[in-house]
Design a protein around this motif. Structure first.
Motif, PDB file in Angstrom:
ATOM      1  N   HIS A 286       0.792  -1.299  -0.264  1.00 45.64           N
ATOM      2  CA  HIS A 286      -0.234  -0.048   0.146  1.00 45.64           C
ATOM      3  C   HIS A 286       0.947   1.142  -0.207  1.00 45.64           C
ATOM      4  CE1 HIS A 286      -3.008  -3.014   1.248  1.00 45.64           C
ATOM      5  NE2 HIS A 286      -2.055  -3.315   2.044  1.00 45.64           N
ATOM      6  N   ILE A 287       0.698   2.005  -1.103  1.00 49.43           N
ATOM      7  CA  ILE A 287       1.891   3.308  -1.430  1.00 49.43           C
ATOM      8  C   ILE A 287       0.902   4.319  -1.362  1.00 49.43           C
ATOM      9  CG2 ILE A 287       3.532   3.996  -3.022  1.00 49.43           C
ATOM     10  CD1 ILE A 287       3.948   1.436  -1.880  1.00 49.43           C
ATOM     11  N   ALA A 288       1.631   5.436  -0.479  1.00 48.60           N
ATOM     12  CA  ALA A 288       1.128   6.875  -0.261  1.00 48.60           C
ATOM     13  C   ALA A 288       0.516   7.388  -1.592  1.00 48.60           C
ATOM     14  CB  ALA A 288       2.310   7.622   0.154  1.00 48.60           C
ATOM     15  N   ASP A 289      -0.737   7.812  -1.965  1.00 43.00           N
ATOM     16  CA  ASP A 289      -1.139   8.363  -3.062  1.00 43.00           C
ATOM     17  C   ASP A 289      -0.913   9.841  -3.024  1.00 43.00           C
ATOM     18  OD1 ASP A 289      -2.459   8.853  -5.403  1.00 43.00           O
ATOM     19  OD2 ASP A 289      -4.391   8.446  -4.652  1.00 43.00           O
ATOM     20  N   VAL A 290       0.265  10.344  -3.347  1.00 41.47           N
ATOM     21  CA  VAL A 290       0.862  11.744  -3.619  1.00 41.47           C
ATOM     22  C   VAL A 290       0.203  12.222  -4.962  1.00 41.47           C
ATOM     23  CG1 VAL A 290       2.871  12.813  -3.905  1.00 41.47           C
ATOM     24  CG2 VAL A 290       3.004  10.823  -2.729  1.00 41.47           C
ATOM     25  N   SER A 291      -0.183  11.493  -5.800  1.00 40.12           N
ATOM     26  CA  SER A 291      -0.628  12.154  -6.929  1.00 40.12           C
ATOM     27  C   SER A 291      -2.054  12.706  -6.657  1.00 40.12           C
ATOM     28  CB  SER A 291      -1.005  10.931  -8.073  1.00 40.12           C
ATOM     29  OG  SER A 291      -1.634  10.081  -7.684  1.00 40.12           O
ATOM     30  N   SER A 292      -3.033  12.457  -5.572  1.00 42.57           N
ATOM     31  CA  SER A 292      -3.997  12.925  -5.300  1.00 42.57           C
ATOM     32  C   SER A 292      -3.884  14.388  -4.780  1.00 42.57           C
ATOM     33  CB  SER A 292      -4.854  12.120  -4.397  1.00 42.57           C
ATOM     34  OG  SER A 292      -5.345  11.089  -4.810  1.00 42.57           O
ATOM     35  N   TYR A 293      -2.705  14.746  -4.346  1.00 43.50           N
ATOM     36  CA  TYR A 293      -2.250  15.934  -3.660  1.00 43.50           C
ATOM     37  C   TYR A 293      -1.392  16.832  -4.610  1.00 43.50           C
ATOM     38  CZ  TYR A 293      -3.960  13.826   0.406  1.00 43.50           C
ATOM     39  OH  TYR A 293      -4.879  13.030   1.185  1.00 43.50           O
ATOM     40  N   VAL A 294      -0.371  16.218  -5.337  1.00 44.00           N
ATOM     41  CA  VAL A 294       0.309  16.979  -6.495  1.00 44.00           C
ATOM     42  C   VAL A 294       0.000  16.923  -7.923  1.00 44.00           C
ATOM     43  CG1 VAL A 294       2.799  17.221  -7.017  1.00 44.00           C
ATOM     44  CG2 VAL A 294       2.290  16.310  -4.897  1.00 44.00           C
ATOM     45  N   ALA A 340      -4.201   5.894  -0.627  1.00 42.61           N
ATOM     46  CA  ALA A 340      -3.262   5.102  -0.862  1.00 42.61           C
ATOM     47  C   ALA A 340      -3.463   4.467  -2.392  1.00 42.61           C
ATOM     48  CB  ALA A 340      -2.971   3.992  -0.054  1.00 42.61           C
ATOM     49  N   PHE A 341      -2.304   3.768  -2.929  1.00 44.41           N
ATOM     50  CA  PHE A 341      -2.539   3.073  -4.157  1.00 44.41           C
ATOM     51  C   PHE A 341      -1.940   1.453  -3.389  1.00 44.41           C
ATOM     52  CE2 PHE A 341      -2.745   5.326  -8.178  1.00 44.41           C
ATOM     53  CZ  PHE A 341      -3.594   4.036  -8.799  1.00 44.41           C
ATOM     54  N   THR A 342      -2.986   0.698  -3.856  1.00 46.15           N
ATOM     55  CA  THR A 342      -2.554  -0.617  -3.466  1.00 46.15           C
ATOM     56  C   THR A 342      -2.509  -1.615  -4.577  1.00 46.15           C
ATOM     57  OG1 THR A 342      -3.936  -0.400  -1.266  1.00 46.15           O
ATOM     58  CG2 THR A 342      -3.900  -2.625  -2.094  1.00 46.15           C
ATOM     59  N   VAL A 343      -1.473  -2.428  -4.438  1.00 51.17           N
ATOM     60  CA  VAL A 343      -1.248  -3.720  -5.377  1.00 51.17           C
ATOM     61  C   VAL A 343      -1.410  -4.794  -4.567  1.00 51.17           C
ATOM     62  CG1 VAL A 343       0.222  -4.730  -6.858  1.00 51.17           C
ATOM     63  CG2 VAL A 343       0.541  -2.252  -6.390  1.00 51.17           C
ATOM     64  N   MET A 344      -2.396  -5.608  -4.674  1.00 51.32           N
ATOM     65  CA  MET A 344      -2.907  -6.782  -3.945  1.00 51.32           C
ATOM     66  C   MET A 344      -2.350  -8.054  -4.608  1.00 51.32           C
ATOM     67  SD  MET A 344      -3.899  -7.372  -0.883  1.00 51.32           S
ATOM     68  CE  MET A 344      -5.081  -6.107  -0.288  1.00 51.32           C
ATOM     69  N   MET A 345      -1.556  -8.756  -4.357  1.00 48.74           N
ATOM     70  CA  MET A 345      -1.002  -9.921  -4.891  1.00 48.74           C
ATOM     71  C   MET A 345      -1.103 -11.133  -4.243  1.00 48.74           C
ATOM     72  SD  MET A 345       2.641  -7.950  -5.721  1.00 48.74           S
ATOM     73  CE  MET A 345       2.605  -6.982  -4.263  1.00 48.74           C
ATOM     74  N   ASP A 346      -1.805 -12.049  -5.131  1.00 43.59           N
ATOM     75  CA  ASP A 346      -1.687 -13.664  -4.657  1.00 43.59           C
ATOM     76  C   ASP A 346      -0.377 -14.134  -5.253  1.00 43.59           C
ATOM     77  OD1 ASP A 346      -4.102 -13.033  -3.458  1.00 43.59           O
ATOM     78  OD2 ASP A 346      -5.499 -14.160  -4.656  1.00 43.59           O
ATOM     79  N   LEU A 347       0.229 -14.814  -4.285  1.00 47.06           N
ATOM     80  CA  LEU A 347       1.476 -15.669  -4.586  1.00 47.06           C
ATOM     81  C   LEU A 347       1.147 -17.136  -4.259  1.00 47.06           C
ATOM     82  CD1 LEU A 347       2.437 -12.850  -3.157  1.00 47.06           C
ATOM     83  CD2 LEU A 347       4.509 -13.333  -4.356  1.00 47.06           C
ATOM     84  N   ASP A 348       1.876 -17.998  -5.059  1.00 54.14           N
ATOM     85  CA  ASP A 348       1.947 -19.554  -4.593  1.00 54.14           C
ATOM     86  C   ASP A 348       3.269 -19.882  -3.660  1.00 54.14           C
ATOM     87  OD1 ASP A 348       4.266 -19.699  -6.010  1.00 54.14           O
ATOM     88  OD2 ASP A 348       3.180 -20.500  -7.825  1.00 54.14           O
ATOM     89  N   ARG A 349       3.141 -21.011  -3.377  1.00 53.16           N
ATOM     90  CA  ARG A 349       4.196 -21.438  -2.123  1.00 53.16           C
ATOM     91  C   ARG A 349       5.583 -21.180  -2.602  1.00 53.16           C
ATOM     92  NH1 ARG A 349       1.274 -26.907  -0.174  1.00 53.16           N
ATOM     93  NH2 ARG A 349      -0.705 -26.026   0.542  1.00 53.16           N
ATOM     94  N   SER A 355      -1.817 -14.050  -9.275  1.00 57.61           N
ATOM     95  CA  SER A 355      -2.937 -12.922  -9.845  1.00 57.61           C
ATOM     96  C   SER A 355      -2.758 -11.627  -8.728  1.00 57.61           C
ATOM     97  CB  SER A 355      -4.374 -13.446  -9.402  1.00 57.61           C
ATOM     98  OG  SER A 355      -4.543 -13.613  -8.055  1.00 57.61           O
ATOM     99  N   HIS A 356      -3.111 -10.486  -9.398  1.00 55.54           N
ATOM    100  CA  HIS A 356      -2.772  -9.336  -8.973  1.00 55.54           C
ATOM    101  C   HIS A 356      -3.987  -8.241  -9.022  1.00 55.54           C
ATOM    102  CE1 HIS A 356      -1.291  -8.156 -12.786  1.00 55.54           C
ATOM    103  NE2 HIS A 356      -1.803  -6.941 -12.374  1.00 55.54           N
ATOM    104  N   ASP A 357      -4.217  -7.353  -8.346  1.00 55.10           N
ATOM    105  CA  ASP A 357      -5.366  -6.193  -8.599  1.00 55.10           C
ATOM    106  C   ASP A 357      -4.710  -5.053  -8.050  1.00 55.10           C
ATOM    107  OD1 ASP A 357      -7.552  -5.089  -9.038  1.00 55.10           O
ATOM    108  OD2 ASP A 357      -8.863  -5.777  -7.438  1.00 55.10           O
TER     109      ASP A 357
END
Length: 768
Positions: A286-294, A340-349, A355-357
């Motif tokens: 989860h990354i700070a969404d700076v682009s919403s302010y700049v 924030a900007f979120t990258v949600m990732m499912d990873l195998d073992r 998959s990602h969103d």
């Protein structure tokens, strides 16, 4: 590509043909079938191409490509002895040696054209002479002012800028001898003539506290303050999030997540969450969404692009964004709502992203964790911290588990992992260094590093297949000749490099594994790094050789890196499907220049950071002149050998000061051998030296050999070994590096505990 660029490309393409010979303007107009009314435009295009160094105009007014005319275009790298090197624009080409009498007034970092006067063979460089300077880099010089009876002069702080700057009496403007000043060049240097300038700013007395660092800030155009319009815009931004800002965002405020940073960090731009699945893991970055302010094109945005990156100096941070944003509104501080900007990732073992969103979110950080405390929880099982963070313990264990899986996957595919030591420099309230010690990387650092790497790769691959304009982080394959030279170097040290014709990063990592813990580890790593291209930003996806990654970008630090901010904007446009054809064309034109600008500012930041570290290290050692230390020979050259102390500080033992014999340099095996005594000094030898000189201005330490008795160090581990290896596999039995005398060590209890070791926390990785 617009019409002007297409025409330029057509001109260059025509000149690229094998049958082409340099032609005059009129001849080119005929060959390119340019109507008479458009010949003024053709002349303008040729002038632009000439100024950029793409083409060259001869004394007979004929145009051609430099590469076909025995010419090379690039950047000058100066040397304090007067000579220099032309670093070609094409990174695959070798540097060209320019003797002092061939510099023609060119200065360090100038962009120039050189004529090749002698072709290089084997390891020998080509030689050349400067015939044209395309762009001057040093319009202002930071240095020390000195006075004489009839004029003044400025001695540049940057030793690569040779020759003092002459200052007429009426242009001294109140400068006093020994003061740090800024001189503006009014006449460029020429053969046998120094540059002439005028004093435009007096920084301060060289002996006053803070003047040294301030001079470095001025030299690299690093500004601590922001323009008034930028400050006004930042102050107008409300910290509290209103309901309208939450529209179309995923609400993740109930998802458990933490930030993990150094104790002193204030610009917190990444948080992580982890969940164990039945067949793998769900990792959230989860990354700070700076682009919403700049906003793009705003004063804040223009200033951020100009700076390109935050700069982390020994005693201060020069932020890319004002503190109200970098430490406040945008920073992911705990227990407050943040965009924030979120990258949600499912990873195998095995650590593969299945998959990602990617989506905009609103988050609320549960805890602001430090590397020290996470390490104590995972490795020391600290009772007090375990009680305090009991609800997070299982999360941290899963993070460690996943990070080790990701690291193994990355290393198995051939990623290169350099193990260079970094130093932590402690200053007092006046800016004077009181202690210099090694950093130690722990599993806590590895967790964040691996999570950010896999996130950046996922985002880069997503945009690659989307086929939209983007800014990639690229690291091109190394030049085959440089790799062949490195292979020969390593072979002389007893190590074989496989597959030099088409090198794979795995072969280089295998070699690093072989030399790990040996006397040759540092020098092999250093020479290998110099043999590789430099990572940079690009609008094209060229892959990342060092990471063995097909796709890579910088997405995870928008508070402190402008390319990350650009990517956030592009992601929003892609998610909202608002990227029109016109906008795509606009971005296609703008992104190459933005990538170049960001690469340049990153290099300037790295050099400024390195320079302040070197300055404070030498300043620290100045109080220890005459004292004796144990060290390790880290490199051997024809003019002497470099000796590294336990705290990473390095100095030179000059051959001219080794008076007990005449020493011969063996370039094949990197050693010095006494002609009469047959004494042999090799990389990795343990040696006792006396500090004879600490030259703060030159950032240089001189050592003298103190005693004859020496013991070779076969394995250098201890503090150099990664914490995650030594602590997970048990204590290392390898011999430790020589200890620094008490004069250079901070007071400590008799027994070194894990808790104390955990205090050595490195900076967050800057740029992979």
């Amino acid at each position: 590509m617009n019409e002007i660029e297409e025409r330029k490309e057509k001109i260059v393409g025509f000149m690229t043909e094998d049958a082409y010979r340099p032609l005059k303007l009129e001849e080119l107009a005929v060959m390119l079938d340019v109507p008479r009314e458009d010949r003024k435009l053709l002349a303008d295009l040729l002038l632009e191409l000439e100024q950029d160094g793409v083409i060259y105009k001869t004394n007979k007014d004929k145009y051609g490509l430099p590469g076909k005319m025995n010419l090379a275009v690039g950047r000058i790298q100066g040397n304090e002895r007067g000579y220099g090197f032309l670093i070609p624009d094409n990174e695959q080409d070798k540097d060209i040696f320019i003797p002092a009498d061939g510099m023609a007034g060119a200065m360090h970092n100038d962009r120039a054209i050189a004529r090749i006067t002698a072709k290089g063979t084997g390891e020998k460089r080509s030689e050349g002479e400067i015939i044209k300077i395309l762009k001057r880099a040093n319009t202002r010089i930071v240095g020390t002012f000195e006075n004489s009876r009839y004029f003044g002069f400025v001695v540049p702080d940057d030793r690569k800028i040779t020759g003092d700057v002459f200052i007429p009496k009426d242009e001294i403007n109140g400068a006093k001898p020994g003061y740090k000043v800024i001189a503006e060049i009014v006449k460029w240097p020429g053969n046998r003539r120094n540059a002439e300038g005028k004093i435009i700013e007096i920084i301060g007395d060289s002996n006053d506290p803070g003047t040294d660092i301030l001079s470095i800030l001025k030299a690299y155009d690093l500004k601590e303050t922001f323009p008034e319009d930028v400050v006004r815009q930042s102050e107008s931004i409300k910290e509290k999030i209103d309901k309208k800002m939450l529209e179309d965002r995923h609400d993740l405020r109930k998802l458990r997540m933490v930030t993990i940073d150094g104790e002193d960090a204030k610009d917190l731009d990444d948080a992580v969450s982890v969940e164990k699945l039945q067949d793998g893991y769900r990792l959230g970055v989860h990354i700070a969404d700076v682009s919403s302010y700049v906003a793009e094109g705003s004063p804040l945005d223009a200033e951020a692009l100009k700076r390109g990156t935050s700069v982390y100096l020994v005693d201060r941070v020069i932020p890319m964004l004002p503190a109200r944003l970098s430490n406040g509104v945008c920073s992911l501080n705990p227990h407050v709502d943040r965009l924030a900007f979120t990258v949600m990732m499912d990873l195998d073992r095995n650590g593969k992203v299945v998959s990602h969103d990617i989506f905009e979110s609103v988050i609320n950080i549960d805890e602001r964790m430090t590397y020290t405390n996470v390490f104590k929880l995972l490795e020391d099982e600290d009772e007090e911290l375990s009680v305090r963070y009991d609800y997070l313990l299982e999360d941290f264990r899963q993070m460690k588990e996943l990070a080790l899986i990701l690291r193994k996957k990355r290393m198995d595919r051939g990623a290169i992992d350099f193990d260079f030591d970094e130093a932590k420099i402690i200053l007092d309230e006046k800016g004077k260094p009181t202690e210099v010690r090694r950093y130690e990387t722990t599993i806590a650092n590895r967790i964040i590093e691996e999570f950010m790497l896999v996130c950046n790769e996922t985002v880069a691959e997503h945009f690659h297949w989307a086929g939209l304009p983007f800014v990639f982080r690229v690291h091109e394959e190394p030049d085959s000749e440089k790799i062949m030279a490195f292979a020969e170097f390593s072979r002389n040290l007893g190590y074989t490099l496989k597959g030099t014709n088409k090198i794979h990063p795995r072969a280089l990592q295998d070699l690093l594994d072989k030399v790990k813990g040996t006397r040759e580890e540092t020098i092999v790593s250093t020479v290998m790094l110099r043999s590789l291209a430099k990572a940079r930003y690009s609008h094209q996806n060229l892959g990342h050789f060092g990471l063995a990654a097909k796709f890579y970008c910088h997405f995870t630090s928008p508070i402190r890196r402008y390319p990350d901010l650009i990517i956030h904007r592009l992601m929003k446009e892609e998610l909202k499907e608002s990227l029109s054809d016109k906008r795509e064309e606009e971005l296609t034109l703008k992104l190459p220049e933005i990538a170049r600008q960001c690469s340049e500012r990153e290099r300037a930041a790295d050099e400024a950071e390195r320079e302040t570290e070197d300055l404070k290290k030498v300043e620290f050692m100045k109080d220890h002149v005459g004292e004796v230390f144990d060290g390790i020979i880290s490199n051997v050259t024809s003019f002497g050998m470099f000796v590294e102390l336990e705290n990473t500080i390095e100095g030179l033992v000059k051959v001219s000061n080794m008076e007990d014999d005449y020493y011969i340099f063996d370039s094949a095996h990197y050693c010095l051998t006494g002609e009469r005594t047959k004494k042999n000094y090799r990389i990795g030898d343990m040696i006792r030296v006396r500090l004879s000189r600490a030259d703060v201005a030159a950032r240089q330490l001189d050592f003298m050999i103190e005693e004859e008795k020496r013991k070779p160090v076969r394995q250098i581990t201890g503090s150099k070994e990664k914490a995650k290896d030594s602590r997970s596999a048990g204590k290392s039995k390898a011999p430790k590096a020589p200890r620094t005398p008490k004069a250079l060590r901070a007071p400590r209890p008799p027994k070194v505990t894990k808790a104390r070791k955990a205090q050595k926390i490195p900076k967050k990785p800057r740029a992979l």
